[in-house]
Design a protein around this motif. Structure first.
Motif, PDB file in Angstrom:
ATOM      1  N   ILE A   1       0.837  -1.199   0.000  1.00  0.00           N
ATOM      2  CA  ILE A   1       0.000   0.000   0.000  1.00  0.00           C
ATOM      3  C   ILE A   1       0.880   1.259   0.000  1.00  0.00           C
ATOM      4  CG2 ILE A   1      -1.646   1.348   1.371  1.00  0.00           C
ATOM      5  CD1 ILE A   1      -3.068  -0.931   0.128  1.00  0.00           C
ATOM      6  N   SER A   2       1.921   1.219   0.819  1.00  0.00           N
ATOM      7  CA  SER A   2       2.758   2.423   0.875  1.00  0.00           C
ATOM      8  C   SER A   2       3.479   2.627  -0.454  1.00  0.00           C
ATOM      9  CB  SER A   2       3.732   2.344   2.052  1.00  0.00           C
ATOM     10  OG  SER A   2       4.642   1.294   1.815  1.00  0.00           O
ATOM     11  N   ALA A   3       3.874   1.513  -1.088  1.00  0.00           N
ATOM     12  CA  ALA A   3       4.519   1.629  -2.398  1.00  0.00           C
ATOM     13  C   ALA A   3       3.542   2.207  -3.412  1.00  0.00           C
ATOM     14  CB  ALA A   3       5.001   0.256  -2.862  1.00  0.00           C
ATOM     15  N   LEU A   4       2.288   1.724  -3.376  1.00  0.00           N
ATOM     16  CA  LEU A   4       1.273   2.223  -4.303  1.00  0.00           C
ATOM     17  C   LEU A   4       1.023   3.710  -4.064  1.00  0.00           C
ATOM     18  CD1 LEU A   4      -1.437  -0.600  -4.470  1.00  0.00           C
ATOM     19  CD2 LEU A   4      -0.043   0.285  -6.353  1.00  0.00           C
ATOM     20  N   ARG A   5       0.949   4.107  -2.785  1.00  0.00           N
ATOM     21  CA  ARG A   5       0.726   5.526  -2.445  1.00  0.00           C
ATOM     22  C   ARG A   5       1.830   6.383  -3.048  1.00  0.00           C
ATOM     23  NH1 ARG A   5      -1.461   4.683   3.278  1.00  0.00           N
ATOM     24  NH2 ARG A   5      -3.660   5.173   2.954  1.00  0.00           N
ATOM     25  N   ARG A   6       3.052   5.864  -2.900  1.00  0.00           N
ATOM     26  CA  ARG A   6       4.201   6.616  -3.408  1.00  0.00           C
ATOM     27  C   ARG A   6       4.063   6.805  -4.916  1.00  0.00           C
ATOM     28  NH1 ARG A   6       7.736   3.465  -0.837  1.00  0.00           N
ATOM     29  NH2 ARG A   6       8.282   2.362  -2.759  1.00  0.00           N
ATOM     30  N   LYS A   7       3.640   5.738  -5.609  1.00  0.00           N
ATOM     31  CA  LYS A   7       3.616   5.802  -7.072  1.00  0.00           C
ATOM     32  C   LYS A   7       2.378   6.506  -7.588  1.00  0.00           C
ATOM     33  CE  LYS A   7       6.468   1.747  -7.797  1.00  0.00           C
ATOM     34  NZ  LYS A   7       6.551   0.361  -8.217  1.00  0.00           N
ATOM     35  N   ILE A   8       1.255   6.410  -6.872  1.00  0.00           N
ATOM     36  CA  ILE A   8       0.008   6.970  -7.403  1.00  0.00           C
ATOM     37  C   ILE A   8      -0.268   8.365  -6.851  1.00  0.00           C
ATOM     38  CG2 ILE A   8      -2.514   6.678  -7.470  1.00  0.00           C
ATOM     39  CD1 ILE A   8      -1.979   3.641  -7.324  1.00  0.00           C
ATOM     40  N   ASP A   9      -0.214   8.481  -5.523  1.00  0.00           N
ATOM     41  CA  ASP A   9      -0.676   9.712  -4.900  1.00  0.00           C
ATOM     42  C   ASP A   9       0.412  10.780  -4.792  1.00  0.00           C
ATOM     43  OD1 ASP A   9      -3.139   8.712  -4.767  1.00  0.00           O
ATOM     44  OD2 ASP A   9      -3.120   8.214  -2.629  1.00  0.00           O
ATOM     45  N   ALA A  10       1.674  10.362  -4.717  1.00  0.00           N
ATOM     46  CA  ALA A  10       2.737  11.335  -4.464  1.00  0.00           C
ATOM     47  C   ALA A  10       2.845  12.359  -5.577  1.00  0.00           C
ATOM     48  CB  ALA A  10       4.069  10.614  -4.279  1.00  0.00           C
ATOM     49  N   VAL A  11       2.655  11.887  -6.844  1.00  0.00           N
ATOM     50  CA  VAL A  11       2.865  12.803  -7.972  1.00  0.00           C
ATOM     51  C   VAL A  11       1.620  13.621  -8.292  1.00  0.00           C
ATOM     52  CG1 VAL A  11       4.708  11.488  -9.061  1.00  0.00           C
ATOM     53  CG2 VAL A  11       2.312  10.927  -9.554  1.00  0.00           C
ATOM     54  N   ALA A  12       0.451  13.256  -7.714  1.00  0.00           N
ATOM     55  CA  ALA A  12      -0.783  13.945  -8.093  1.00  0.00           C
ATOM     56  C   ALA A  12      -1.276  14.824  -6.950  1.00  0.00           C
ATOM     57  CB  ALA A  12      -1.852  12.921  -8.451  1.00  0.00           C
ATOM     58  N   SER A  13      -2.203  15.692  -7.307  1.00  0.00           N
ATOM     59  CA  SER A  13      -2.738  16.607  -6.305  1.00  0.00           C
ATOM     60  C   SER A  13      -3.793  15.900  -5.449  1.00  0.00           C
ATOM     61  CB  SER A  13      -3.369  17.822  -6.988  1.00  0.00           C
ATOM     62  OG  SER A  13      -4.279  17.337  -7.983  1.00  0.00           O
ATOM     63  N   GLU A  14      -4.515  14.969  -6.082  1.00  0.00           N
ATOM     64  CA  GLU A  14      -5.650  14.345  -5.396  1.00  0.00           C
ATOM     65  C   GLU A  14      -5.240  13.002  -4.798  1.00  0.00           C
ATOM     66  OE1 GLU A  14     -10.315  13.302  -6.479  1.00  0.00           O
ATOM     67  OE2 GLU A  14      -8.772  13.289  -8.029  1.00  0.00           O
ATOM     68  N   ARG A  15      -5.555  12.769  -3.538  1.00  0.00           N
ATOM     69  CA  ARG A  15      -5.271  11.480  -2.896  1.00  0.00           C
ATOM     70  C   ARG A  15      -6.388  10.492  -3.198  1.00  0.00           C
ATOM     71  NH1 ARG A  15      -4.507  11.780   3.271  1.00  0.00           N
ATOM     72  NH2 ARG A  15      -5.346   9.712   2.958  1.00  0.00           N
ATOM     73  N   LEU A  16      -6.014   9.293  -3.621  1.00  0.00           N
ATOM     74  CA  LEU A  16      -7.044   8.298  -3.948  1.00  0.00           C
ATOM     75  C   LEU A  16      -7.068   7.154  -2.939  1.00  0.00           C
ATOM     76  CD1 LEU A  16      -6.627   8.080  -7.824  1.00  0.00           C
ATOM     77  CD2 LEU A  16      -8.416   9.254  -6.564  1.00  0.00           C
ATOM     78  N   ILE A  17      -5.920   6.792  -2.388  1.00  0.00           N
ATOM     79  CA  ILE A  17      -5.859   5.667  -1.442  1.00  0.00           C
ATOM     80  C   ILE A  17      -5.973   6.208  -0.023  1.00  0.00           C
ATOM     81  CG2 ILE A  17      -4.485   3.707  -0.648  1.00  0.00           C
ATOM     82  CD1 ILE A  17      -3.076   3.751  -3.367  1.00  0.00           C
ATOM     83  N   HIS A  18      -7.022   5.731   0.649  1.00  0.00           N
ATOM     84  CA  HIS A  18      -7.246   6.198   2.017  1.00  0.00           C
ATOM     85  C   HIS A  18      -7.147   5.033   2.978  1.00  0.00           C
ATOM     86  CE1 HIS A  18      -8.868   9.903   0.253  1.00  0.00           C
ATOM     87  NE2 HIS A  18      -9.396   9.077  -0.657  1.00  0.00           N
ATOM     88  N   THR A  19      -6.724   5.334   4.198  1.00  0.00           N
ATOM     89  CA  THR A  19      -6.686   4.309   5.238  1.00  0.00           C
ATOM     90  C   THR A  19      -7.836   4.569   6.197  1.00  0.00           C
ATOM     91  OG1 THR A  19      -4.286   4.276   5.060  1.00  0.00           O
ATOM     92  CG2 THR A  19      -5.265   3.216   6.993  1.00  0.00           C
ATOM     93  N   VAL A  20      -8.651   3.535   6.406  1.00  0.00           N
ATOM     94  CA  VAL A  20      -9.710   3.661   7.409  1.00  0.00           C
ATOM     95  C   VAL A  20      -9.208   2.933   8.638  1.00  0.00           C
ATOM     96  CG1 VAL A  20     -12.152   3.267   7.928  1.00  0.00           C
ATOM     97  CG2 VAL A  20     -11.419   3.640   5.567  1.00  0.00           C
ATOM     98  N   ARG A  21      -8.817   3.666   9.638  1.00  0.00           N
ATOM     99  CA  ARG A  21      -8.106   3.080  10.759  1.00  0.00           C
ATOM    100  C   ARG A  21      -8.925   1.957  11.420  1.00  0.00           C
ATOM    101  NH1 ARG A  21      -3.396   4.531  11.619  1.00  0.00           N
ATOM    102  NH2 ARG A  21      -3.580   6.438  10.382  1.00  0.00           N
TER     103      ARG A  21
END
Lengths: 227, 484
Positions: free
Chosen positions: A195-215
């Motif tokens: 998940i953290s790898a995906l966040r880095r590749k998907i969300d880091a470069v874009a303005s909008e966050r798509l992957i959310h963690t529901v604690r």
């Protein structure tokens, strides 16, 4: 995606498993008899079941009956030697979603399995879209805002599953079940790594966050503005 | 040539009726004739007596007779003539009597003659004593009387009686033919209905969906039973064939599916040369498996076919039983060695069975291979050969292997039945081995029986018709009886 193959012919099961995991990238488990197949299918960890009809101990059609009676909605594709209308109608009426007559084409089988899984997740097209994130299940590739994402096979599988379940919370256990076969040692922290790898590749470069963690519950893939 | 039952029955009835009718009519005619002639004759005699009564003695001349013509009443058409003992005419005319008749000396005679269109029946009384002779001192006075009466009426009556009797007979004959024709047609109706019902039986032996009318004729019950049994047998045979076909189709399609998937897997993506080589090897393995399946199916089919075709016909060649057994053991020795199973064969003296050697060794190979596959390493398989009677050879193959579960035991001879599917898949079996073994045994008119206790072992007993002694023409190789 996790596919169960219930087939007593070891060689055929091996070939199917190899083809699906190699070319479609799905995780595959094999059951060699009806009882084992039913127990595995009832676990709910599968996105599709490929079912042979002539099985030792518990026949394919009995397995199908038991599965549907237990309320399991996993799409089932039946492999049958009988091609006559009556037996096909009987199979579909019993709760099968699709069928293929032996000897079948491996490519067709995989396409049908993919279509079955897509439909069961409420997707009509082979490409999944969320905002500017695009995932093509046929080419097994993803892109964000037109930029192709370099994903490892496991990262792709994780993203594919989250995309197919977009808008709903997916627990770590569910992800584990659908990304690994039953022989794999399961460690939930592996999921956190992907998940953290995906966040880095998907969300880091874009303005909008798509992957959310529901604690305490898991992960959720959706657009921010809807929150 | 088709013969009608109805025609035959009618012909038989007609013949019987004809005989009975002819007898009855003949009897009636004979009786009527006799009765009519007898009454005619008595009438004739009565009239002659009346004529005789008119002859009287002449009072003064003893020995002389006279005729009282004044009281004579002759019926119309009657003819008569009276003469005394000396041949002098007393009354009537002798012209109608043939000369031959008069010279006769018999006291009484009858004859028939025709005068014009009239047929007469005549009678003569010769030397009849006159009726009221008073002078008893002289010998009785005698006269000859000839009398004829027209017999046309009586003949006509007889003719009528004959015609009526014959007519009645013919009429009753015609009536009985008609009634028999009708009765047979009516009697045959259940048969026609039955034939119609039998017509409705499907080619696969299935009875018509709507329940047929129950058979009420006792004569048709055995036929009905026979047809129902035949239909049931046809149905069972059809079901067996259908099941076999469906099983065979499944096996063949699966075999092809495996081959196809192996090849398509190879076609997909890029593979290294080593991967291609491995793939081709797998494809060849799959092909060999398909080949084995097809060969087994064809072999089974050919054995079962010849079994049906040459039943009771020319005998199979004689084969040395021990020889064929040793041949099979020789073939299986590497397999037994690989699985560390020892096979001990205790052969009897030379035994000769009527079966082809290739089939026999196939039988032993199948049975011993099964035993080896289900035996634990280090265990022993015992093969006993004996002649249990003059015409019966017995072979027992006993292993102490995993055995067969009681649920599976009744089905092991069924085609494509596998008691342990995942395992027989690994050993490459199709569930045809024991079916083939049974077919071979049945072809040689023998019997095969399996007894098994799970986890304790299995014993297969084969009985084959044969005899002690050497076979000429076919001899198995002489090899040591002990195999590792």
């Amino acid at each position: 995606m996790h596919v169960l193959i219930v087939e007593d012919e070891v060689r055929l099961a091996e070939n199917l498993a190899k083809a699906i995991s190699k070319t479609v990238g799905f995780v595959v488990d094999v059951a060699l008899d009806g009882n084992e197949g039913l127990n595995l299918a009832l676990s709910g960890a599968f996105d599709a079941v490929i079912l042979d009809l002539m099985l030792p101990e518990l026949s394919g059609s009995d397995l199908l009956d038991a599965l549907r009676k237990a309320g399991n909605k996993t799409p089932v594709l039946v492999l049958t030697a009988k091609e006559d209308k009556a037996s096909v109608i009987g199979l579909l009426d019993r709760g099968a979603d699709d069928y293929l007559a032996k000897p079948f084409d491996l490519g067709e089988l995989m396409a049908r399995v993919k279509a079955l899984i897509r439909r069961s997740k409420g997707q009509a097209s082979a490409s999944l879209v969320l905002g500017d994130l695009l995932l093509d299940m046929n080419t097994r590739s993803a892109s964000r805002a037109g930029v192709r994402l370099e994903l490892t096979p496991m990262e792709y599988r994780t993203l594919e599953y989250l995309m197919s379940r977009q808008g709903s919370v997916v627990s770590k256990e569910e992800l584990l079940e659908h990304l690994y076969d039953f022989n794999w040692e399961k460690f939930s922290n592996v999921i956190e790594v992907y998940i953290s790898a995906l966040r880095r590749k998907i969300d880091a470069v874009a303005s909008e966050r798509l992957i959310h963690t529901v604690r305490g519950h898991g992960y959720l893939l959706r657009r921010d503005e809807l929150q | 040539m088709i013969r009608s039952i109805r025609g035959r029955v009618v012909a038989m009835v007609l013949a019987a009726q004809l005989l009975a009718c002819a007898g009855a009519v003949g009897f009636a005619i004979l009786y009527t004739q006799r009765a009519l002639w007898s009454s005619f004759n008595s009438e004739l005699r009565e009239r002659m007596i009346r004529v005789l009564a008119l002859v009287d003695e002449v009072e003064n001349k003893p020995g002389e007779v006279t005729f009282d013509s004044s009281q004579l009443k002759i019926q119309d058409g009657d003819l008569f003539y009276v003469e005394d003992a000396h041949g002098h005419p007393l009354a009537g005319s002798p012209s109608w009597i043939g000369a031959g008749m008069r010279t006769r000396s018999t006291p009484s005679s009858d004859w028939t003659f025709q005068a014009g269109s009239t047929v007469y029946r005549a009678k003569s009384f010769i030397n009849m004593p006159i009726m009221d002779q008073e002078n008893r001192k002289i010998p009785p006075l005698r006269v000859d009387i000839y009398y004829a009466m027209p017999a046309n009426r009586t003949q006509q009556q007889i003719g009528n009686a004959v015609r009526i009797a014959a007519g009645v007979g013919l009429l009753s004959l015609a009536l009985s033919v008609c009634s028999t024709w009708w009765a047979v047609a009516r009697g045959m109706r259940p048969l026609t209905r039955f034939a119609h019902q039998a017509d409705l039986i499907e080619p696969d032996g299935a009875l018509p969906a709507e329940p047929s009318q129950p058979i009420r004729s006792a004569e048709l019950l055995p036929l009905d039973r026979a047809i129902r049994q035949l239909a049931a047998r046809v149905q069972a045979a059809f079901r067996r064939e259908r099941e076999f076909l469906s099983d065979a189709a499944h096996e063949l399609k699966t075999a092809v599916a495996i081959q196809k998937s192996t090849l398509q897997l190879l076609e997909q993506g890029k593979a290294s040369e080593a991967e291609y080589r491995a793939g081709v090897a797998r494809a060849l393995e799959d092909t060999a498996r398909t080949e084995r399946l097809v060969a087994d199916m064809l072999f089974l089919s050919s054995i079962e076919h010849t079994q049906r075709a040459q039943r009771g016909e020319d005998a199979a060649p004689a084969t040395n039983l021990t020889g064929s057994l040793l041949l099979a053991l020789d073939r299986l020795a590497p397999m037994a060695e690989m699985r560390s199973v020892s096979v001990v064969c205790q052969p009897a003296s030379a035994l000769c069975v009527t079966a082809s050697e290739s089939e026999l060794s196939r039988l032993w190979t199948t049975l011993i291979e099964n035993a080896i596959q289900h035996s634990a390493p280090g265990s022993t398989i015992l093969i006993e050969v004996s002649a249990s009677s003059a015409s019966d050879c017995r072979v027992r193959i006993v292993d102490s292997g995993s055995g067969i579960s009681p649920e599976d035991l009744p089905h092991v001879f069924e085609r494509f039945y596998r008691s342990d599917r995942s395992r027989s898949r690994l050993t490459g079996g199709f569930g045809l081995g024991l079916s083939i073994a049974k077919a071979i045994v049945e072809k040689t008119h023998g019997s095969i029986e399996i007894q098994s206790i799970p986890q304790a072992g299995t014993s297969v007993e084969v009985h084959l018709p044969g005899s002690a002694g050497d076979c000429h023409g076919s001899n198995g190789p002489a090899r040591p009886a002990q195999q590792p």
